[in-house]
Design an enzyme around this catalytic site. Structure first.
Site, PDB file in Angstrom:
ATOM      1  N   ILE A 215       0.855  -1.203   0.000  1.00 18.09           N
ATOM      2  CA  ILE A 215       0.000   0.000   0.000  1.00 18.09           C
ATOM      3  C   ILE A 215       0.884   1.244   0.000  1.00 18.09           C
ATOM      4  O   ILE A 215       0.642   2.191  -0.742  1.00 18.09           O
ATOM      5  CB  ILE A 215      -0.954   0.003   1.219  1.00 18.09           C
ATOM      6  CG1 ILE A 215      -1.934  -1.183   1.139  1.00 18.09           C
ATOM      7  CG2 ILE A 215      -1.729   1.316   1.298  1.00 18.09           C
ATOM      8  CD1 ILE A 215      -2.843  -1.335   2.353  1.00 18.09           C
TER       9      ILE A 215
ATOM     10  N   GLY B  50       2.597  -2.662   9.492  1.00 14.98           N
ATOM     11  CA  GLY B  50       2.140  -3.747  10.345  1.00 14.98           C
ATOM     12  C   GLY B  50       2.328  -5.065   9.648  1.00 14.98           C
ATOM     13  O   GLY B  50       2.954  -5.141   8.585  1.00 14.98           O
TER      14      GLY B  50
ATOM     15  N   ASP C 141     -14.176   0.021   1.880  1.00 13.64           N
ATOM     16  CA  ASP C 141     -15.433  -0.738   1.853  1.00 13.64           C
ATOM     17  C   ASP C 141     -16.562   0.137   1.286  1.00 13.64           C
ATOM     18  O   ASP C 141     -17.402  -0.328   0.514  1.00 13.64           O
ATOM     19  CB  ASP C 141     -15.787  -1.187   3.279  1.00 13.64           C
ATOM     20  CG  ASP C 141     -14.594  -1.804   3.966  1.00 13.64           C
ATOM     21  OD1 ASP C 141     -14.240  -2.936   3.629  1.00 13.64           O
ATOM     22  OD2 ASP C 141     -13.979  -1.140   4.833  1.00 13.64           O
TER      23      ASP C 141
ATOM     24  N   HIS D 270     -14.040  -2.987  10.051  1.00  8.84           N
ATOM     25  CA  HIS D 270     -13.471  -3.278   8.729  1.00  8.84           C
ATOM     26  C   HIS D 270     -13.133  -4.774   8.711  1.00  8.84           C
ATOM     27  O   HIS D 270     -11.981  -5.176   8.837  1.00  8.84           O
ATOM     28  CB  HIS D 270     -12.221  -2.438   8.463  1.00  8.84           C
ATOM     29  CG  HIS D 270     -11.516  -2.859   7.208  1.00  8.84           C
ATOM     30  ND1 HIS D 270     -12.056  -2.692   5.957  1.00  8.84           N
ATOM     31  CD2 HIS D 270     -10.334  -3.492   7.015  1.00  8.84           C
ATOM     32  CE1 HIS D 270     -11.231  -3.194   5.055  1.00  8.84           C
ATOM     33  NE2 HIS D 270     -10.181  -3.696   5.673  1.00  8.84           N
TER      34      HIS D 270
HETATM   35  N1  LIG Z   1      -8.288  -0.852   6.220  1.00  7.30           N
HETATM   36  C1  LIG Z   1      -8.240  -1.295   4.975  1.00  7.30           C
HETATM   37  O1  LIG Z   1      -9.154  -1.006   4.194  1.00  7.30           O
HETATM   38  C2  LIG Z   1      -7.128  -2.163   4.482  1.00  7.30           C
HETATM   39  C3  LIG Z   1      -6.118  -2.550   5.326  1.00  7.30           C
HETATM   40  N2  LIG Z   1      -5.082  -3.323   4.871  1.00  7.30           N
HETATM   41  C4  LIG Z   1      -4.017  -3.605   5.832  1.00  7.30           C
HETATM   42  O2  LIG Z   1      -2.960  -2.649   5.597  1.00  7.30           O
HETATM   43  C5  LIG Z   1      -1.727  -3.178   6.088  1.00  7.30           C
HETATM   44  C6  LIG Z   1      -0.627  -3.036   5.064  1.00  7.30           C
HETATM   45  O3  LIG Z   1      -0.895  -3.842   3.917  1.00  7.30           O
HETATM   46  P1  LIG Z   1       0.229  -4.044   2.784  1.00  7.30           P
HETATM   47  O4  LIG Z   1       0.829  -2.741   2.411  1.00  7.30           O
HETATM   48  O5  LIG Z   1      -0.382  -4.894   1.747  1.00  7.30           O
HETATM   49  O6  LIG Z   1       1.280  -4.917   3.593  1.00  7.30           O
HETATM   50  P2  LIG Z   1       2.845  -5.071   3.348  1.00  7.30           P
HETATM   51  O7  LIG Z   1       3.306  -6.240   4.159  1.00  7.30           O
HETATM   52  O8  LIG Z   1       3.176  -5.027   1.898  1.00  7.30           O
HETATM   53  O9  LIG Z   1       3.399  -3.741   3.998  1.00  7.30           O
HETATM   54  C7  LIG Z   1       3.452  -3.561   5.366  1.00  7.30           C
HETATM   55  C8  LIG Z   1       4.732  -2.795   5.630  1.00  7.30           C
HETATM   56  O10 LIG Z   1       4.738  -2.462   7.018  1.00  7.30           O
HETATM   57  C9  LIG Z   1       6.071  -2.586   7.445  1.00  7.30           C
HETATM   58  N3  LIG Z   1       6.096  -2.665   8.895  1.00  7.30           N
HETATM   59  C10 LIG Z   1       5.959  -3.764   9.692  1.00  7.30           C
HETATM   60  N4  LIG Z   1       6.087  -3.421  10.987  1.00  7.30           N
HETATM   61  C11 LIG Z   1       6.269  -2.068  11.003  1.00  7.30           C
HETATM   62  C12 LIG Z   1       6.490  -1.142  12.032  1.00  7.30           C
HETATM   63  N5  LIG Z   1       6.527  -1.521  13.306  1.00  7.30           N
HETATM   64  N6  LIG Z   1       6.655   0.169  11.700  1.00  7.30           N
HETATM   65  C13 LIG Z   1       6.629   0.554  10.404  1.00  7.30           C
HETATM   66  N7  LIG Z   1       6.449  -0.294   9.383  1.00  7.30           N
HETATM   67  C14 LIG Z   1       6.264  -1.577   9.676  1.00  7.30           C
HETATM   68  C15 LIG Z   1       6.586  -3.842   6.731  1.00  7.30           C
HETATM   69  O11 LIG Z   1       8.000  -3.913   6.722  1.00  7.30           O
HETATM   70  C16 LIG Z   1       5.990  -3.633   5.346  1.00  7.30           C
HETATM   71  O12 LIG Z   1       6.864  -2.903   4.494  1.00  7.30           O
HETATM   72  C17 LIG Z   1      -2.029  -4.624   6.474  1.00  7.30           C
HETATM   73  O13 LIG Z   1      -2.275  -4.664   7.867  1.00  7.30           O
HETATM   74  C18 LIG Z   1      -3.326  -4.939   5.725  1.00  7.30           C
HETATM   75  O14 LIG Z   1      -4.040  -5.972   6.343  1.00  7.30           O
HETATM   76  C19 LIG Z   1      -5.008  -3.729   3.564  1.00  7.30           C
HETATM   77  C20 LIG Z   1      -5.994  -3.375   2.682  1.00  7.30           C
HETATM   78  C21 LIG Z   1      -7.139  -2.583   3.081  1.00  7.30           C
HETATM   79  O1  LIG Z   2      -7.503  -7.989   5.108  1.00  3.60           O
HETATM   80  C1  LIG Z   2      -6.728  -7.365   4.369  1.00  3.60           C
HETATM   81  O2  LIG Z   2      -5.517  -7.186   4.571  1.00  3.60           O
HETATM   82  C2  LIG Z   2      -7.295  -6.713   3.150  1.00  3.60           C
HETATM   83  C3  LIG Z   2      -8.283  -5.716   3.503  1.00  3.60           C
HETATM   84  O3  LIG Z   2      -8.414  -5.283   4.635  1.00  3.60           O
HETATM   85  C4  LIG Z   2      -9.135  -5.231   2.440  1.00  3.60           C
HETATM   86  O4  LIG Z   2      -8.777  -5.346   1.264  1.00  3.60           O
HETATM   87  O5  LIG Z   2     -10.216  -4.717   2.761  1.00  3.60           O
END
Ligand SMILES: NC(=O)C1=CN([C@@H]2O[C@H](COP(=O)(O)OP(=O)(O)OC[C@H]3O[C@@H](n4cnc5c(N)ncnc54)[C@H](O)[C@@H]3O)[C@@H](O)[C@H]2O)C=CC1
Ligand SMILES: O=C([O-])CC(=O)C(=O)O
Length: 317
Positions: free
Chosen positions: A17, A75, A145, A173
């Site tokens: 992201i 995270g 969403d 969420h």
């Molecule tokens: N609320 C929403 O609508 C959505 C939430 N998400 C969530 O967003 C988060 C990120 O997703 P992605 O980018 O796909 O994951 P990703 O794994 O590609 O990126 C997460 C990044 O966070 C870093 N990270 C881990 N611990 C950390 C810390 N303590 N401090 C700073 N950075 C840290 C990792 O090294 C990684 O680069 C996940 O928790 C995912 O479930 C994803 C899609 C939608």
């Molecule tokens: O669960 C996930 O990491 C993906 C997510 O939140 C979403 O796409 O709404």
């Protein structure tokens, strides 16, 4: 006169992201093309090499210092087959320590958006462990969403997504969220019409429509083996833009915010409500009638959030 720059923190900046979000913010998608921004990008040491691709820091204090807006994407992401609760213990301890860093080093009145899952509960932990940040400044992302719900309706009715408005995402969420179209409308050549009237298929609206929106995140992870990075980044920009610059007249959006007991949702949860924004502040839309079907769904997702809250605290103790 040129505007003063706004400092925007993105945690998880080297992730899926983050990689999509950072250039959107730099391009003005979040705060407008005339708003200079100074980006603070944080990730953890194992991601330092990838982080070099976007220029940033692995020092949380440096990252948080003076920021006006914090987008918390960092995270441990949910992987295929994992329930959101599985990622809870990994993430709440991160949010506890980053709460302290923001509290000590961010600008006064910093606005915080938590994206990382479990988003509502991470935001709640951040709020609890940063008591001097006003609760109205802490939110979580359910705009993705909300946008998905608008997208489903626009596809079904074969209309522009920009002509559909006022869907609501209630609650968590997660797959218990309640996408509600009871107050949603479509702009038609003959004026505004209710979505329920135009779709004219309550079985679909009360069934497949809801489950499709609830399950969309999981479906994308299954297909991509990665999260919905671009749409999540775009929704994060929508969320901050509307919060800072205001929602259009007559339009509300969904934001995860600290419940004050509106709609009989227990106070003390971060729960997604319909909100309007003006002058940099959100306000829960009041007085919408809630039918029996909706009431059950609002309560179910609140119950899940209460359980997550208890689980989060047990992970921290
Ligand atoms: N609320 C929403 O609508 C959505 C939430 N998400 C969530 O967003 C988060 C990120 O997703 P992605 O980018 O796909 O994951 P990703 O794994 O590609 O990126 C997460 C990044 O966070 C870093 N990270 C881990 N611990 C950390 C810390 N303590 N401090 C700073 N950075 C840290 C990792 O090294 C990684 O680069 C996940 O928790 C995912 O479930 C994803 C899609 C939608
Ligand atoms: O669960 C996930 O990491 C993906 C997510 O939140 C979403 O796409 O709404």
């Amino acid at each position: 006169m040129a505007k003063d720059p706004v400092r925007v923190l993105v945690t998880g900046a080297a992730g899926q992201i983050g990689y999509a979000l950072v250039p959107m913010i730099a391009r003005g998608v979040m705060l407008g093309a005339d708003q200079p921004v100074i980006l603070h990008m944080l990730d953890i040491p194992p991601a330092a090499e990838a982080l070099n691709g976007v220029v940033a820091t692995t020092d949380v204090v440096e990252a948080c210092t003076g920021v006006n807006i914090a987008v918390m994407v960092g995270g441990f992401p949910r992987k295929e087959g994992m329930e959101r609760k599985d990622v809870m213990s990994k993430n709440v301890s991160i949010y506890k320590s980053q709460a302290s860093a923001l509290e000590k080093h961010a600008a006064a009145n910093c606005k915080v958006l938590v994206v990382a899952n479990p988003a509502n509960t991470n935001a709640l932990i951040l709020k609890e462990f940063a008591p001097s940040i006003p609760e109205k400044n802490i939110s979580c992302l359910t705009r993705l969403d909300h946008n998905r719900a608008l997208g489903q309706i626009s596809e079904r009715l074969n209309v522009q997504v920009s002509d559909v408005k006022n869907v609501i995402i209630w609650g968590n969420h997660s797959s218990t969220q309640y996408p509600d179209v009871n107050h949603a409308t479509v702009n038609t050549p003959a004026g505004e019409k209710a979505v329920r009237e135009l779709v004219s298929d309550d079985a679909w609206l009360n069934g497949e429509f809801i489950t499709t929106v609830q399950q969309r995140g999981a479906a994308i992870i299954k297909a991509r083996k990665l999260s919905s990075a671009l749409s999540a980044a775009s929704a994060a920009c929508d969320h901050i833009r509307d919060w800072v610059l205001g929602t259009p007249e007559g339009t509300w959006v969904s934001m995860g915010v600290y419940s004050d007991g509106s709609y009989n949702v227990p106070a003390g949860l971060i729960y997604s409500f319909p909100v309007t924004c003006q002058n940099g502040e959100w306000k829960i839309v009041q007085g919408l009638p809630i039918d029996e079907f909706s009431r059950k769904k609002l309560d179910l997702t609140a119950e899940e959030l209460s359980e997550e809250k208890a689980l989060a605290y047990s992970c921290l103790s």
